[in-house]
Design an enzyme around this catalytic site. Structure first.
Site, PDB file in Angstrom:
ATOM      1  N   CYS A 134       0.834  -1.206   0.000  1.00 10.54           N
ATOM      2  CA  CYS A 134       0.000   0.000   0.000  1.00 10.54           C
ATOM      3  C   CYS A 134       0.866   1.252   0.000  1.00 10.54           C
ATOM      4  CB  CYS A 134      -0.931  -0.002   1.215  1.00 10.54           C
ATOM      5  SG  CYS A 134      -1.998   1.452   1.316  1.00 10.54           S
ATOM      6  N   CYS A 137      -0.481   4.074   2.196  1.00  9.16           N
ATOM      7  CA  CYS A 137      -0.253   3.863   3.625  1.00  9.16           C
ATOM      8  C   CYS A 137       1.192   4.147   4.015  1.00  9.16           C
ATOM      9  CB  CYS A 137      -0.588   2.424   4.015  1.00  9.16           C
ATOM     10  SG  CYS A 137      -2.201   1.834   3.480  1.00  9.16           S
ATOM     11  N   ASP A 138       2.139   3.706   3.182  1.00  6.94           N
ATOM     12  CA  ASP A 138       3.538   3.651   3.622  1.00  6.94           C
ATOM     13  C   ASP A 138       4.503   4.494   2.812  1.00  6.94           C
ATOM     14  OD1 ASP A 138       2.756   1.784   5.555  1.00  6.94           O
ATOM     15  OD2 ASP A 138       3.001   0.107   4.168  1.00  6.94           O
TER      16      ASP A 138
END
Length: 323
Positions: A134, A137-138
């Site tokens: 992701c 997300c990261d």
């Protein structure tokens, strides 16, 4: 006689736990089945920095434990069993595990989706330690770093472009020279000066450094068979997601990829069955949006139970909850 519950929630994670919190506060006495991966995909995530209320960030497993504690605080009963069979053909609905049968007047499905992974042993070991599925997300954890995106579809092109906001260089690794991605997405990636390409290449191993974090990926040339080591600070697998709908998709309307279709909020094609989180969301797939739809599902279920109970009692299809 099998007890009939007001509502059973299947699946944990932000969506399931939030649904449980709202359903419990509405005095629906929810039962939640955690499933095979309690806490969902966040349990394999390290730092979560984009969820409101955590200004210093929080570990994914820690956040999910807090969600669980909050759900239990309001009276949610949590079961560790996995639902193996669903029957939405008659009311009350029947759900079975290896240990018994459960019935409910309403069901909230929050079984989530699973990222398609490459299936490498080193991939699973380094997930959250330089390997991710992701970018949203990261990606922010890789400022000024060099990263790799594996994939050839629209999601790979989109994630590669997104990662150039943070990384100094993004290399797209794809096993062929042609792409499943739309031409406009490929052209956009090719026009980005921070994106480079490794085509006709397939990852065979993720390599950790002395600090236990990813330092390189071994790539195999799909034409010549030659293997080389490619240095990288991060690797993002972008080959799609699979909704965890296999056990009930034949009973509910889904799209061509298996995502459960909803209308008027979280209502599925079967009255009294609601879906939330990544099971019905193939666009955003964030913890905060999953939690939001979990809230919606609980409110939808509460209102449906209230509106339908008298009508269904008259029809003989309602099973009163045993107190």
């Amino acid at each position: 006689m099998t007890e009939v519950h007001d509502v059973i929630i299947v699946g944990s994670g932000p969506a399931g736990y939030t649904a449980a919190i709202y359903a419990a506060r509405a005095n629906l006495k929810p039962i939640l089945f955690q499933g095979m991966q309690p806490g969902g995909q966040l349990t394999i995530t390290t730092d979560v920095e984009n969820f409101p209320g955590y200004p210093k960030g929080v570990l994914g497993p820690e956040m999910m434990e807090q969600f669980k504690e909050q759900a239990e605080r309001f009276g949610t009963k949590i079961h560790f069993e996995e639902i193996t069979e669903f029957d939405f053909s008659s009311r009350p609905f029947t759900l079975k595990t290896d240990f018994g049968e459960h019935k409910a007047n309403a069901v909230i499905l929050s079984t989530g989706a699973s990222a398609r992974l490459l299936g490498l042993e080193s991939e699973s070991k380094l997930m959250g330690h330089g390997v991710s599925a992701c970018a949203t997300c990261d990606g922010a954890f890789f400022p000024g770093k060099e990263v790799v995106v594996v994939g050839g579809g629209d999601s790979a092109m989109e994630e590669a472009n997104y990662l150039t906001r943070f990384a100094s260089k993004v290399t797209i690794v794809h096993r062929r020279e042609d792409f499943r991605a739309s031409n406009i997405m490929v052209d956009r990636a090719k026009a980005n000066p921070k994106i480079e390409w490794q085509l006709n290449k397939a990852p065979t191993e993720m390599i950790a450094g002395e600090d236990g974090k990813l330092r390189a990926v071994r790539l195999k040339d799909t034409v010549t068979g030659e293997e080389t080591e490619f240095k990288t600070d991060g690797l993002f697998v972008a080959i799609g997601h699979v909704p965890n709908s296999q056990l009930f998709k034949d009973q509910l309307e889904t799209d061509e990829n298996g995502y459960v279709l909803v209308k008027n909020g979280t209502h599925t094609s079967v009255e009294g069955v609601f879906a939330c989180g990544d099971l019905m969301d193939h666009v955003y797939r964030q913890a905060i949006t999953a939690a939001g739809t979990g809230c919606m599902a609980a409110i939808d279920a509460e209102r449906w139970l209230e509106n339908k109970s008298h009508e269904m009692i008259a029809e003989g299809h309602w099973a009163p909850t045993q107190q």
